[in-house]
Write a protein that holds these residues in place. Structure first.
Motif, PDB file in Angstrom:
ATOM      1  N   SER A   1      35.004  35.161  39.742  1.00  0.00           N
ATOM      2  CA  SER A   1      35.219  35.563  38.261  1.00  0.00           C
ATOM      3  C   SER A   1      35.797  36.916  38.555  1.00  0.00           C
ATOM      4  CB  SER A   1      33.757  35.899  37.661  1.00  0.00           C
ATOM      5  OG  SER A   1      33.151  34.711  37.331  1.00  0.00           O
TER       6      SER A   1
ATOM      7  N   THR B   1      39.626  36.116  39.556  1.00  0.00           N
ATOM      8  CA  THR B   1      40.123  35.720  38.371  1.00  0.00           C
ATOM      9  C   THR B   1      40.540  37.186  37.642  1.00  0.00           C
ATOM     10  OG1 THR B   1      38.957  33.671  38.504  1.00  0.00           O
ATOM     11  CG2 THR B   1      39.907  34.207  36.283  1.00  0.00           C
ATOM     12  N   ARG B   2      39.479  37.946  37.394  1.00  0.00           N
ATOM     13  CA  ARG B   2      39.739  39.173  36.723  1.00  0.00           C
ATOM     14  C   ARG B   2      41.070  40.013  37.241  1.00  0.00           C
ATOM     15  NH1 ARG B   2      35.042  40.169  36.188  1.00  0.00           N
ATOM     16  NH2 ARG B   2      34.519  39.317  34.543  1.00  0.00           N
TER      17      ARG B   2
ATOM     18  N   ALA C   1      38.156  28.696  36.708  1.00  0.00           N
ATOM     19  CA  ALA C   1      39.114  29.575  37.037  1.00  0.00           C
ATOM     20  C   ALA C   1      40.653  29.484  36.819  1.00  0.00           C
ATOM     21  CB  ALA C   1      38.940  29.905  38.345  1.00  0.00           C
TER      22      ALA C   1
ATOM     23  N   GLU D   1      41.293  29.009  33.002  1.00  0.00           N
ATOM     24  CA  GLU D   1      41.498  30.532  32.432  1.00  0.00           C
ATOM     25  C   GLU D   1      42.785  30.739  32.719  1.00  0.00           C
ATOM     26  OE1 GLU D   1      38.654  33.681  32.386  1.00  0.00           O
ATOM     27  OE2 GLU D   1      37.082  32.509  33.825  1.00  0.00           O
ATOM     28  N   TRP D   2      43.326  30.728  33.963  1.00  0.00           N
ATOM     29  CA  TRP D   2      44.888  31.230  34.252  1.00  0.00           C
ATOM     30  C   TRP D   2      45.633  30.452  33.142  1.00  0.00           C
ATOM     31  CZ3 TRP D   2      47.224  34.939  37.026  1.00  0.00           C
ATOM     32  CH2 TRP D   2      48.425  34.800  37.090  1.00  0.00           C
TER      33      TRP D   2
END
Length: 648
Positions: free
Chosen positions: A35, A38-39, A115, A118-119
């Motif tokens: 996470s 990803t952030r 992940a 999300e991108w």
């Protein structure tokens, strides 16, 4: 007996491969690591728009860590339940080891897939998972097809599988080399009970509002956790207005809305204090012209040269604007196609949560189709995809339209298609055929056409325009412009053309993301009214909402009718009464004069001075009169739908 017990414990220590505490803990640590990576990636991707400083960076990663921990509590639940319910003696069995490691493998793969997703979602919507992602989960065929046509899915999945195998092997190897002390069922129950209490407390007392610490919406999005945001959006996909928003009494809201909605050409006809039924009386003979309403997928105003674009991606629409009435100050009510279709068909302010197009009990509503059908028109909704998507087919079929979709085309009539639908040129060929058939039957037609090509993966037939297919949204915009141009040119050769009013409008903008949660510039859409010899060329600069289009069309035709619309006929509205509505599924905006009122859950309201060019805004002292106006519009619309008063 004691020696036998010790022997059993030693056997468990050496043989067991599933550690009740370590497996969930290891997975939780991996989730937090992924996470944060990803952030970091999304933070770097948004470097040009997020306006970072020390406070925002600290907020992104500290609040982000909080949400990661909460998400980890939910995510390790299968492993916790497995460890709690499985007797210690079974954990040394080879089959159990395979089952435990298989579950770990699945969870790690889902974590990595999340992940990557999300991108991809951020690339499209510049936000964490939200209400749109929840909607998309319902339509897996279209969404998965869209992703496959836009990205190298097979390569991505193969890479994720290899990485999952590697991570699973590393984790199980490390965990199997540690001494494992078995827990009795009682001890496991105590630990599971504490865990359950924490997760229940998180469910009831933690929501996604904690991350709203900045005035920059990108920063707030980065502070969230995508998987948690998906969960939060699912919980809040329908919002009861009275429960979550600032309210007036229902009696006061409708007294106010009656005053706000009353116009010179109308008078109320219903004794029900919560009704807005009124007779609209337009002078002059009714003009039984054909009406062709084209709602264009994601056509932001700033794509058009008429609004300052210099890319020359709408050459036909820009030329058409020179002989049409161009509305230059129109705002979409929302960020989804179904929200635009709601505004254009039933003329109501956007209610929080899902569009009415997607909700239960949305049959027999008062719509544009109702008015035209009562006037003897053939009414049709024509769509290049399958009507089941987003419930569009059901909604229009049950609200005085006949639905014509992709199923009406044979394979030989389709030059090109992707997962969303046929190429727009084929859609317009279908529409032309339907209009021909309708007018030949001796009835005027009202036809609402919904395009699809301006949508990722941005693919279209080769050789039509000078931008190759599957390269950019600009190409898709230019192709749709080309298809509309071909349609209008071909229509001009038809006998019904001279008796037809064409209206071209967007369903919503290409992107609604911005530094604020309601960036006003991301809701501005074009509208062209084209009817040579009937509609004079020019511009209409007055502020206007998408819900005003229906009453304005009916006014142009001099129709008198009984109305349940919330919209205005912009040509008859007194100066100074203009207003517009913009929304996400939670935030409700009300634009009037140079002010923007925003209503949010937890009964939050505020008044702002917006910058109409870049979407930024400045908070000012609350204008209670304007806030109460906004409440009256939104509360009365929600009340009407909830209580069946939008039905005809």
């Amino acid at each position: 007996m004691a020696s036998a017990s010790l022997l059993a414990n030693e056997t468990l220590k050496k043989g067991s491969k599933f550690n009740f505490r370590a497996y969930p803990l290891a997975l939780g640590i991996l989730l937090i690591a992924v996470s944060n990576l990803t952030r970091i990636a999304l933070t770097l991707k948004s470097a040009g728009t997020a306006e970072y400083n020390l406070n925002s960076i600290l907020g992104i990663f500290t609040i982000g860590l909080f949400y990661d921990l909460i998400n980890a509590l939910y995510f390790v639940l299968p492993l916790m339940l497995m460890g709690w319910l499985t007797p210690c003696r079974l954990t040394i069995k080879p089959g159990y080891k395979l089952l435990a490691n298989g579950l770990l493998f699945i969870l790690i793969f889902l974590l990595l897939l999340d992940a990557v997703s999300e991108w991809i979602f951020w690339d499209e919507f510049e936000s964490r998972f939200n209400f749109i992602a929840v909607d998309y989960l319902v339509y897996t065929n279209e969404v998965l097809g869209n992703i496959r046509q836009s990205y190298p899915v097979e390569i991505i999945i193969t890479f994720l599988l290899i990485l999952t195998i590697l991570l699973t092997w590393m984790m199980t190897t490390v965990l199997s080399n540690h001494t494992i002390y078995p827990f009795s069922f009682w001890k496991r129950s105590v630990i599971t009970g504490i865990y359950s209490a924490v997760i229940i407390a998180a469910y009831f007392f933690v929501d996604n509002k904690v991350r709203q610490f900045s005035n920059n919406n990108y920063v707030n999005e980065l502070a969230g956790n995508g998987m948690y945001e998906l969960f939060a959006a699912y919980r809040n996909n329908e919002l009861d207005y009275n429960q979550f928003y600032a309210t007036l009494s229902n009696q006061k809201a409708f007294v106010d809305i009656h005053a706000l909605i009353k116009t010179r050409e109308s008078h109320f006809v219903d004794q029900n204090p919560f009704s807005i039924r009124r007779d609209i009386v337009n002078l002059g003979p009714e003009l039984r012209k054909n009406v062709v309403l084209i709602s264009v997928e994601s056509l932001s105003a700033d794509f058009l040269g008429s609004f300052g674009n210099t890319q020359h991606i709408t050459p036909f629409l820009d030329s058409l604007a020179g002989v049409s009435l161009l509305f230059t100050n129109l705002y979409a009510t929302g960020t989804r196609t179904v929200r635009g279709l709601e505004a254009l068909s039933i003329g109501t302010p956007p209610t929080p949560g899902q569009s009415i197009v997607r909700r239960p009990h949305n049959e027999e509503l008062f719509t544009m189709g109702t008015v035209f059908k009562r006037k003897g028109y053939q009414t049709k909704f024509i769509y290049g995809g399958y009507g089941y998507f987003d419930n569009m087919g059901y909604f229009f079929e049950h609200n005085d339209y006949r639905v014509v979709d992709r199923n009406a085309l044979s394979k030989k009539e389709i030059d090109y298609e992707n997962i969303w639908g046929v190429a727009d040129e084929n859609l317009f060929e279908l529409a032309m055929r339907e209009i021909d058939n309708g007018t030949q039957a001796g009835k005027p037609v009202f036809t609402h056409i919904m395009t699809t090509s301006n949508h990722r993966p941005y693919t279209y037939p080769d050789g039509r325009i000078d931008i190759p297919s599957h390269t950019s949204r600009e190409g898709a915009v230019k192709y749709t412009d080309y298809a509309i141009g071909q349609f209008i040119k071909n229509a001009s050769q038809k006998p019904w053309f001279k008796n037809t009013l064409f209206l071209i409008v967007a369903d919503h903008c290409a992107s609604s993301a911005g530094k604020t949660d309601l960036p006003i510039d991301r809701y501005k859409i074009p509208l062209l009214a084209y009817a040579p010899g009937f509609v004079k060329q020019g511009t209409m600069p007055r502020l206007m909402s998408q819900i005003d289009l229906g009453p304005t069309i009916l006014g142009l035709l001099h129709f008198s009718y009984r109305s349940q619309f919330f919209g205005y006929d912009i040509f008859k509205l007194e100066a100074g009464r203009e207003r517009a509505f913009i929304s996400t599924y939670q935030s409700l905006g009300y634009i009037k004069h140079d002010s923007l009122v925003i209503l949010k859950p937890q009964r939050i309201s505020g008044t702002f001075v917006p910058n109409f060019d870049d979407g930024s805004r400045r908070a000012v002292t609350s204008d209670n009169r304007l806030i109460n106006e906004a409440i009256a519009w939104y509360q009365s619309a929600s009340f009407q739908f909830k209580n069946g008063l939008l039905k005809k």
